[in-house]
Write a protein that holds these residues in place. Structure first.
Motif, PDB file in Angstrom:
ATOM      1  N   TYR A 206      39.573  37.180  39.363  1.00  0.00           N
ATOM      2  CA  TYR A 206      38.278  36.661  38.940  1.00  0.00           C
ATOM      3  C   TYR A 206      38.254  36.437  37.436  1.00  0.00           C
ATOM      4  O   TYR A 206      39.024  37.057  36.682  1.00  0.00           O
ATOM      5  N   HIS A 212      31.870  42.632  39.159  1.00  0.00           N
ATOM      6  CA  HIS A 212      31.763  42.988  40.576  1.00  0.00           C
ATOM      7  C   HIS A 212      30.458  43.760  40.781  1.00  0.00           C
ATOM      8  O   HIS A 212      30.323  44.891  40.318  1.00  0.00           O
ATOM      9  N   CYS A 236      35.258  43.430  47.368  1.00  0.00           N
ATOM     10  CA  CYS A 236      34.766  42.102  46.982  1.00  0.00           C
ATOM     11  C   CYS A 236      34.318  41.312  48.212  1.00  0.00           C
ATOM     12  O   CYS A 236      33.295  40.627  48.191  1.00  0.00           O
ATOM     13  N   CYS A 241      31.696  38.682  46.403  1.00  0.00           N
ATOM     14  CA  CYS A 241      32.101  38.130  45.096  1.00  0.00           C
ATOM     15  C   CYS A 241      32.517  36.678  45.304  1.00  0.00           C
ATOM     16  O   CYS A 241      33.220  36.357  46.266  1.00  0.00           O
ATOM     17  N   HIS A 318      36.604  44.473  39.946  1.00  0.00           N
ATOM     18  CA  HIS A 318      36.660  44.088  41.356  1.00  0.00           C
ATOM     19  C   HIS A 318      37.459  45.073  42.194  1.00  0.00           C
ATOM     20  O   HIS A 318      38.387  45.699  41.713  1.00  0.00           O
ATOM     21  N   LYS A 319      37.048  45.184  43.431  1.00  0.00           N
ATOM     22  CA  LYS A 319      37.643  46.221  44.258  1.00  0.00           C
ATOM     23  C   LYS A 319      38.335  45.612  45.477  1.00  0.00           C
ATOM     24  O   LYS A 319      37.745  44.867  46.249  1.00  0.00           O
TER      25      LYS A 319
HETATM   26 ZN   LIG Z   1      34.439  41.839  43.342  1.00  0.00          ZN
END
Ligand SMILES: [Zn+2]
Ligand SMILES: [Zn+2]
Length: 391
Positions: A206, A212, A236, A241, A318-319
Protein backbone atom coordinates in the motif's frame (compact mmCIF):
# COMPACT_ATOMS: atom_id res chain seq x y z
CA UNK A 1 28.56 -40.29 0.02
CA UNK A 2 30.46 -38.87 2.92
CA UNK A 3 29.92 -40.35 6.33
CA UNK A 4 29.20 -38.00 9.16
CA UNK A 5 29.79 -38.96 12.73
CA UNK A 6 27.94 -37.55 15.68
CA UNK A 7 30.04 -35.04 17.62
CA UNK A 8 31.14 -36.08 21.08
CA UNK A 9 31.04 -32.67 22.75
CA UNK A 10 29.66 -29.16 22.45
CA UNK A 11 33.11 -27.94 21.42
CA UNK A 12 32.65 -29.57 18.06
CA UNK A 13 29.89 -27.15 17.10
CA UNK A 14 31.10 -24.09 15.20
CA UNK A 15 27.79 -22.93 13.78
CA UNK A 16 24.67 -21.82 15.65
CA UNK A 17 21.27 -20.66 14.46
CA UNK A 18 18.97 -18.49 16.55
CA UNK A 19 15.25 -18.13 15.82
CA UNK A 20 12.79 -15.86 17.61
CA UNK A 21 9.67 -17.90 16.84
CA UNK A 22 8.96 -21.65 16.86
CA UNK A 23 7.58 -21.43 13.29
CA UNK A 24 10.92 -20.00 12.14
CA UNK A 25 12.79 -22.82 13.88
CA UNK A 26 10.42 -25.38 12.30
CA UNK A 27 11.38 -24.08 8.86
CA UNK A 28 15.08 -24.44 9.70
CA UNK A 29 14.71 -27.97 11.06
CA UNK A 30 12.97 -29.06 7.85
CA UNK A 31 16.33 -28.46 6.17
CA UNK A 32 18.40 -30.45 8.68
CA UNK A 33 20.15 -33.37 7.03
CA UNK A 34 20.47 -35.26 10.27
CA UNK A 35 19.53 -34.79 13.93
CA UNK A 36 21.86 -35.59 16.80
CA UNK A 37 19.25 -35.44 19.52
CA UNK A 38 16.57 -37.88 18.47
CA UNK A 39 17.19 -39.93 21.58
CA UNK A 40 17.44 -36.94 23.91
CA UNK A 41 20.00 -34.15 24.18
CA UNK A 42 23.43 -35.78 24.33
CA UNK A 43 25.33 -32.51 24.77
CA UNK A 44 23.74 -30.79 27.79
CA UNK A 45 24.43 -27.16 28.57
CA UNK A 46 26.43 -25.09 31.00
CA UNK A 47 25.02 -24.22 34.41
CA UNK A 48 22.73 -21.22 34.30
CA UNK A 49 21.86 -21.73 30.65
CA UNK A 50 18.10 -22.21 30.34
CA UNK A 51 17.93 -22.31 26.56
CA UNK A 52 16.77 -25.47 24.91
CA UNK A 53 18.57 -26.65 21.83
CA UNK A 54 18.11 -28.75 18.75
CA UNK A 55 21.32 -30.22 17.41
CA UNK A 56 22.05 -31.80 14.09
CA UNK A 57 23.78 -31.41 10.78
CA UNK A 58 23.19 -29.01 7.90
CA UNK A 59 25.33 -30.00 4.94
CA UNK A 60 28.78 -30.63 6.31
CA UNK A 61 28.36 -28.54 9.45
CA UNK A 62 27.20 -29.54 12.88
CA UNK A 63 24.74 -26.89 14.01
CA UNK A 64 23.00 -26.01 17.23
CA UNK A 65 19.62 -24.29 16.95
CA UNK A 66 18.20 -22.16 19.78
CA UNK A 67 14.69 -20.68 19.94
CA UNK A 68 14.34 -17.44 21.88
CA UNK A 69 11.87 -17.26 24.78
CA UNK A 70 10.25 -14.23 23.13
CA UNK A 71 10.79 -11.41 20.69
CA UNK A 72 12.88 -8.28 21.19
CA UNK A 73 16.49 -7.34 21.71
CA UNK A 74 16.63 -8.22 25.43
CA UNK A 75 15.46 -11.80 24.94
CA UNK A 76 17.91 -12.12 22.11
CA UNK A 77 20.80 -10.79 24.19
CA UNK A 78 20.28 -13.08 27.18
CA UNK A 79 19.62 -16.19 25.12
CA UNK A 80 22.67 -15.51 22.98
CA UNK A 81 24.83 -15.04 26.10
CA UNK A 82 23.64 -18.44 27.33
CA UNK A 83 24.29 -20.01 23.95
CA UNK A 84 27.81 -18.69 23.99
CA UNK A 85 28.44 -19.97 27.51
CA UNK A 86 27.36 -23.49 26.55
CA UNK A 87 28.85 -23.61 23.09
CA UNK A 88 32.28 -22.06 23.43
CA UNK A 89 33.65 -22.90 20.01
CA UNK A 90 31.09 -21.14 17.83
CA UNK A 91 32.49 -19.21 14.90
CA UNK A 92 29.38 -18.37 12.93
CA UNK A 93 25.97 -17.48 14.36
CA UNK A 94 22.93 -16.96 12.17
CA UNK A 95 19.78 -15.17 13.25
CA UNK A 96 17.12 -16.59 10.97
CA UNK A 97 13.45 -15.70 10.61
CA UNK A 98 11.09 -13.03 9.35
CA UNK A 99 11.25 -9.26 9.10
CA UNK A 100 9.51 -6.20 7.73
CA UNK A 101 11.00 -5.13 4.43
CA UNK A 102 11.68 -1.75 2.91
CA UNK A 103 9.74 -1.89 -0.39
CA UNK A 104 12.42 -0.44 -2.60
CA UNK A 105 16.17 -0.97 -2.31
CA UNK A 106 18.12 1.20 -4.76
CA UNK A 107 16.19 0.61 -8.00
CA UNK A 108 14.87 -2.80 -7.06
CA UNK A 109 11.38 -3.59 -5.86
CA UNK A 110 11.32 -5.89 -2.86
CA UNK A 111 8.64 -8.56 -2.83
CA UNK A 112 7.30 -10.53 0.08
CA UNK A 113 9.35 -13.69 0.34
CA UNK A 114 12.61 -11.96 -0.67
CA UNK A 115 15.45 -12.32 1.82
CA UNK A 116 17.70 -9.72 3.47
CA UNK A 117 21.16 -10.42 4.84
CA UNK A 118 22.84 -8.06 7.30
CA UNK A 119 26.02 -6.27 6.47
CA UNK A 120 25.56 -4.24 9.64
CA UNK A 121 22.85 -3.74 12.22
CA UNK A 122 21.56 -0.33 13.23
CA UNK A 123 19.71 -0.11 16.51
CA UNK A 124 17.57 2.79 15.40
CA UNK A 125 15.73 3.24 18.72
CA UNK A 126 18.93 3.42 20.74
CA UNK A 127 19.87 7.00 21.40
CA UNK A 128 18.40 10.25 22.64
CA UNK A 129 15.06 11.85 21.90
CA UNK A 130 15.62 15.58 21.53
CA UNK A 131 12.71 17.96 21.06
CA UNK A 132 11.78 17.45 17.46
CA UNK A 133 14.37 14.84 16.63
CA UNK A 134 15.81 11.54 17.76
CA UNK A 135 19.53 10.99 17.58
CA UNK A 136 20.63 7.41 17.09
CA UNK A 137 23.66 6.92 19.27
CA UNK A 138 25.57 4.87 16.80
CA UNK A 139 25.32 1.97 14.47
CA UNK A 140 26.49 -1.33 15.84
CA UNK A 141 28.97 -1.26 13.03
CA UNK A 142 30.63 1.63 14.88
CA UNK A 143 30.01 0.80 18.51
CA UNK A 144 30.58 -2.94 18.60
CA UNK A 145 32.95 -3.27 15.73
CA UNK A 146 32.19 -4.57 12.33
CA UNK A 147 31.08 -8.11 11.63
CA UNK A 148 33.95 -10.48 12.36
CA UNK A 149 36.21 -11.65 9.61
CA UNK A 150 34.35 -14.90 9.06
CA UNK A 151 31.16 -13.00 8.37
CA UNK A 152 32.83 -10.28 6.33
CA UNK A 153 34.51 -12.94 4.25
CA UNK A 154 31.28 -14.75 3.53
CA UNK A 155 29.53 -11.50 2.63
CA UNK A 156 32.34 -10.32 0.36
CA UNK A 157 31.81 -13.40 -1.73
CA UNK A 158 28.08 -12.86 -2.02
CA UNK A 159 28.31 -9.23 -2.97
CA UNK A 160 29.23 -10.14 -6.51
CA UNK A 161 26.24 -10.50 -8.76
CA UNK A 162 27.35 -13.88 -10.06
CA UNK A 163 27.69 -15.34 -6.60
CA UNK A 164 24.36 -13.93 -5.56
CA UNK A 165 22.79 -15.61 -8.57
CA UNK A 166 24.35 -18.90 -7.56
CA UNK A 167 23.21 -18.39 -3.97
CA UNK A 168 19.70 -17.66 -5.20
CA UNK A 169 19.57 -20.76 -7.36
CA UNK A 170 20.79 -22.94 -4.51
CA UNK A 171 18.33 -21.37 -2.07
CA UNK A 172 15.46 -22.08 -4.49
CA UNK A 173 16.44 -25.76 -4.50
CA UNK A 174 16.49 -25.83 -0.70
CA UNK A 175 13.11 -24.11 -0.58
CA UNK A 176 11.62 -26.88 -2.71
CA UNK A 177 13.17 -29.50 -0.44
CA UNK A 178 11.78 -27.74 2.61
CA UNK A 179 8.31 -27.50 1.10
CA UNK A 180 8.21 -31.13 0.09
CA UNK A 181 9.47 -32.26 3.52
CA UNK A 182 6.71 -30.20 5.10
CA UNK A 183 4.08 -31.51 2.69
CA UNK A 184 5.03 -35.07 3.63
CA UNK A 185 4.90 -34.30 7.35
CA UNK A 186 1.57 -32.52 6.89
CA UNK A 187 0.02 -35.46 5.06
CA UNK A 188 1.03 -37.76 7.89
CA UNK A 189 -0.52 -35.51 10.52
CA UNK A 190 -3.54 -34.63 8.42
CA UNK A 191 -2.80 -30.90 8.55
CA UNK A 192 -2.26 -28.43 5.72
CA UNK A 193 1.27 -27.78 4.61
CA UNK A 194 2.49 -24.45 5.92
CA UNK A 195 5.26 -23.20 3.71
CA UNK A 196 3.63 -22.93 0.30
CA UNK A 197 3.98 -19.80 -1.83
CA UNK A 198 0.96 -17.52 -1.32
CA UNK A 199 1.09 -16.18 -4.90
CA UNK A 200 1.78 -12.84 -6.55
CA UNK A 201 -1.77 -11.55 -6.16
CA UNK A 202 -1.30 -11.61 -2.39
CA UNK A 203 1.88 -9.55 -2.65
CA UNK A 204 0.31 -6.19 -1.77
CA UNK A 205 2.13 -2.97 -1.05
CA UNK A 206 0.00 0.00 0.00
CA UNK A 207 1.02 3.63 -0.45
CA UNK A 208 3.12 4.69 2.57
CA UNK A 209 0.57 7.21 3.83
CA UNK A 210 -2.44 4.89 3.48
CA UNK A 211 -3.24 3.71 7.00
CA UNK A 212 -4.84 0.37 7.85
CA UNK A 213 -8.07 1.24 9.70
CA UNK A 214 -11.84 1.05 9.75
CA UNK A 215 -13.18 2.93 6.78
CA UNK A 216 -16.33 4.02 8.59
CA UNK A 217 -18.14 4.10 11.92
CA UNK A 218 -15.17 4.12 14.25
CA UNK A 219 -14.33 7.02 16.58
CA UNK A 220 -10.67 6.14 16.88
CA UNK A 221 -10.02 5.27 13.26
CA UNK A 222 -11.70 8.45 12.07
CA UNK A 223 -9.09 10.54 13.88
CA UNK A 224 -6.05 11.64 11.94
CA UNK A 225 -3.49 8.89 11.55
CA UNK A 226 -4.86 6.55 14.20
CA UNK A 227 -6.02 2.94 14.15
CA UNK A 228 -8.12 1.26 16.83
CA UNK A 229 -6.94 -2.03 18.36
CA UNK A 230 -9.72 -4.00 16.70
CA UNK A 231 -8.71 -2.75 13.25
CA UNK A 232 -5.03 -3.42 13.98
CA UNK A 233 -5.93 -7.06 14.67
CA UNK A 234 -8.00 -7.44 11.50
CA UNK A 235 -6.59 -8.39 8.11
CA UNK A 236 -6.63 -5.99 5.17
CA UNK A 237 -9.06 -8.28 3.36
CA UNK A 238 -11.56 -8.24 6.24
CA UNK A 239 -11.14 -4.53 6.82
CA UNK A 240 -11.54 -3.70 3.16
CA UNK A 241 -8.25 -1.84 2.60
CA UNK A 242 -8.68 -0.37 -0.86
CA UNK A 243 -7.02 -1.86 -3.90
CA UNK A 244 -6.69 1.56 -5.52
CA UNK A 245 -4.30 2.49 -2.72
CA UNK A 246 -1.83 -0.18 -3.77
CA UNK A 247 1.52 0.92 -5.18
CA UNK A 248 1.64 0.04 -8.88
CA UNK A 249 4.72 -2.05 -9.46
CA UNK A 250 6.09 -4.08 -12.32
CA UNK A 251 5.01 -7.53 -11.26
CA UNK A 252 6.99 -10.49 -12.43
CA UNK A 253 5.33 -13.37 -14.15
CA UNK A 254 4.06 -15.77 -11.53
CA UNK A 255 4.48 -19.36 -12.54
CA UNK A 256 4.13 -20.48 -8.93
CA UNK A 257 7.86 -21.00 -8.78
CA UNK A 258 9.07 -18.18 -6.59
CA UNK A 259 12.78 -17.61 -6.22
CA UNK A 260 13.79 -15.07 -3.56
CA UNK A 261 15.91 -12.11 -4.45
CA UNK A 262 18.63 -11.64 -1.86
CA UNK A 263 19.58 -8.18 -0.60
CA UNK A 264 22.66 -7.50 1.48
CA UNK A 265 22.74 -4.29 3.52
CA UNK A 266 22.11 -2.55 6.82
CA UNK A 267 19.22 -3.89 8.86
CA UNK A 268 17.38 -1.80 11.43
CA UNK A 269 16.84 -3.49 14.77
CA UNK A 270 14.60 -2.12 17.51
CA UNK A 271 12.44 -3.08 20.46
CA UNK A 272 9.19 -1.99 18.89
CA UNK A 273 7.51 -3.32 15.78
CA UNK A 274 7.78 -0.89 12.88
CA UNK A 275 4.20 -0.38 11.69
CA UNK A 276 4.16 2.82 9.69
CA UNK A 277 4.90 3.19 6.01
CA UNK A 278 5.89 6.83 6.38
CA UNK A 279 8.18 6.39 9.41
CA UNK A 280 9.61 3.26 7.79
CA UNK A 281 10.62 5.21 4.71
CA UNK A 282 11.98 8.11 6.75
CA UNK A 283 14.15 5.95 9.03
CA UNK A 284 15.23 3.70 6.19
CA UNK A 285 16.38 6.69 4.17
CA UNK A 286 18.11 8.27 7.14
CA UNK A 287 20.11 5.17 8.07
CA UNK A 288 20.25 3.49 4.70
CA UNK A 289 18.31 0.43 5.88
CA UNK A 290 16.90 -2.42 3.86
CA UNK A 291 14.66 -4.03 6.53
CA UNK A 292 13.39 -3.88 10.12
CA UNK A 293 13.50 -6.58 12.77
CA UNK A 294 13.72 -6.95 16.54
CA UNK A 295 16.45 -9.34 17.61
CA UNK A 296 19.63 -8.54 15.72
CA UNK A 297 20.91 -5.80 18.03
CA UNK A 298 20.45 -7.96 21.13
CA UNK A 299 22.15 -11.00 19.67
CA UNK A 300 24.95 -8.88 18.23
CA UNK A 301 25.63 -7.49 21.71
CA UNK A 302 26.86 -10.98 22.60
CA UNK A 303 28.29 -12.34 19.42
CA UNK A 304 28.64 -10.98 15.88
CA UNK A 305 26.00 -12.70 13.86
CA UNK A 306 24.62 -12.83 10.39
CA UNK A 307 20.96 -11.85 10.20
CA UNK A 308 19.14 -13.72 7.43
CA UNK A 309 15.45 -12.82 7.31
CA UNK A 310 12.58 -13.28 4.92
CA UNK A 311 10.36 -10.30 4.19
CA UNK A 312 6.87 -11.15 5.50
CA UNK A 313 5.39 -7.65 5.42
CA UNK A 314 6.34 -4.09 4.53
CA UNK A 315 6.75 -2.75 8.08
CA UNK A 316 3.59 -0.67 7.66
CA UNK A 317 0.24 -0.70 9.47
CA UNK A 318 -1.36 -3.26 7.15
CA UNK A 319 -2.00 -6.71 8.43
CA UNK A 320 -1.51 -9.87 6.46
CA UNK A 321 -0.24 -13.03 8.09
CA UNK A 322 -0.26 -15.01 4.88
CA UNK A 323 3.44 -14.58 4.23
CA UNK A 324 4.97 -15.33 7.63
CA UNK A 325 5.60 -19.04 7.19
CA UNK A 326 6.69 -18.72 3.59
CA UNK A 327 9.13 -15.92 4.47
CA UNK A 328 10.53 -18.06 7.30
CA UNK A 329 11.07 -20.83 4.75
CA UNK A 330 12.82 -18.61 2.20
CA UNK A 331 15.11 -17.25 4.95
CA UNK A 332 15.98 -20.76 6.15
CA UNK A 333 16.76 -21.79 2.56
CA UNK A 334 19.06 -18.83 1.97
CA UNK A 335 20.81 -19.49 5.29
CA UNK A 336 21.53 -23.07 4.29
CA UNK A 337 22.84 -21.95 0.90
CA UNK A 338 25.16 -19.44 2.63
CA UNK A 339 26.32 -22.09 5.07
CA UNK A 340 27.33 -24.29 2.16
CA UNK A 341 30.00 -21.73 1.34
CA UNK A 342 31.41 -21.67 4.84
CA UNK A 343 34.52 -23.68 5.40
CA UNK A 344 36.07 -24.54 8.72
CA UNK A 345 39.64 -25.44 7.87
CA UNK A 346 42.10 -27.92 9.31
CA UNK A 347 43.23 -25.54 11.98
CA UNK A 348 39.98 -26.20 13.82
CA UNK A 349 40.38 -28.37 16.90
CA UNK A 350 38.94 -31.24 14.98
CA UNK A 351 37.07 -31.37 11.71
CA UNK A 352 33.35 -31.20 12.40
CA UNK A 353 32.70 -34.10 10.10
CA UNK A 354 34.56 -36.78 8.26
CA UNK A 355 36.42 -35.55 5.18
CA UNK A 356 34.26 -35.03 2.16
CA UNK A 357 34.84 -37.21 -0.82
CA UNK A 358 34.59 -36.01 -4.39
CA UNK A 359 31.23 -36.06 -6.15
CA UNK A 360 27.87 -36.33 -4.44
CA UNK A 361 28.17 -34.29 -1.28
CA UNK A 362 31.79 -33.52 -1.95
CA UNK A 363 33.17 -30.21 -2.97
CA UNK A 364 35.43 -32.05 -5.39
CA UNK A 365 37.95 -29.88 -7.12
CA UNK A 366 36.35 -26.61 -6.27
CA UNK A 367 38.45 -26.25 -3.13
CA UNK A 368 41.52 -26.20 -5.31
CA UNK A 369 41.14 -22.51 -5.99
CA UNK A 370 41.42 -20.99 -2.57
CA UNK A 371 41.65 -17.28 -3.13
CA UNK A 372 43.86 -14.82 -1.34
CA UNK A 373 40.99 -14.29 1.06
CA UNK A 374 41.95 -16.06 4.21
CA UNK A 375 39.80 -14.95 7.04
CA UNK A 376 41.15 -15.44 10.51
CA UNK A 377 43.22 -18.46 11.35
CA UNK A 378 40.63 -21.05 10.66
CA UNK A 379 38.35 -19.88 7.95
CA UNK A 380 38.78 -19.23 4.32
CA UNK A 381 36.44 -18.61 1.49
CA UNK A 382 36.48 -20.44 -1.74
CA UNK A 383 36.23 -18.16 -4.71
CA UNK A 384 37.30 -20.47 -7.44
CA UNK A 385 35.27 -22.80 -9.54
CA UNK A 386 31.80 -22.69 -8.05
CA UNK A 387 30.66 -26.21 -7.53
CA UNK A 388 27.98 -26.37 -4.93
CA UNK A 389 27.92 -28.85 -2.16
CA UNK A 390 25.07 -31.25 -1.82
CA UNK A 391 22.31 -31.33 -4.33
ZN1 LIG B 1 -4.70 -2.90 5.52
ZN1 LIG C 1 -11.45 1.38 14.29
Amino acid sequence: MAQFTQPTSRDEFHVAIICALPSEADAVTLLFDQFWDEDGDPFGRSSGDNNSYITGRLGKHNVVLAVLPGMGTNNAASATANLRSSYGSLRLVFLVGICGGVPKIADDDVFLGDVVVSKAIVQYDFGRQYPGHFEVKSTLEDSLGRANRDIRGLLAVFETERMRDILQTKAAIYLKQLQSADAKAAAKKRRRSKYQYPGITENKLYLPGYVHRHLKKCDICSRFDSTCDAAAMTSCAELGCEENMLVQRDMFEDDGDFSSNIFIGRIGSGNTVMKSGEIRDWIARKHNLIAFEMEGAGAWDEVPCLVVKGVCDYADSHKNKLWQNFAAATAASVMKAILDRYIVTDAAQRPVAAPLSGGGQGRGNSTRSISGNTFGDNVRIVQGDMTWNGN
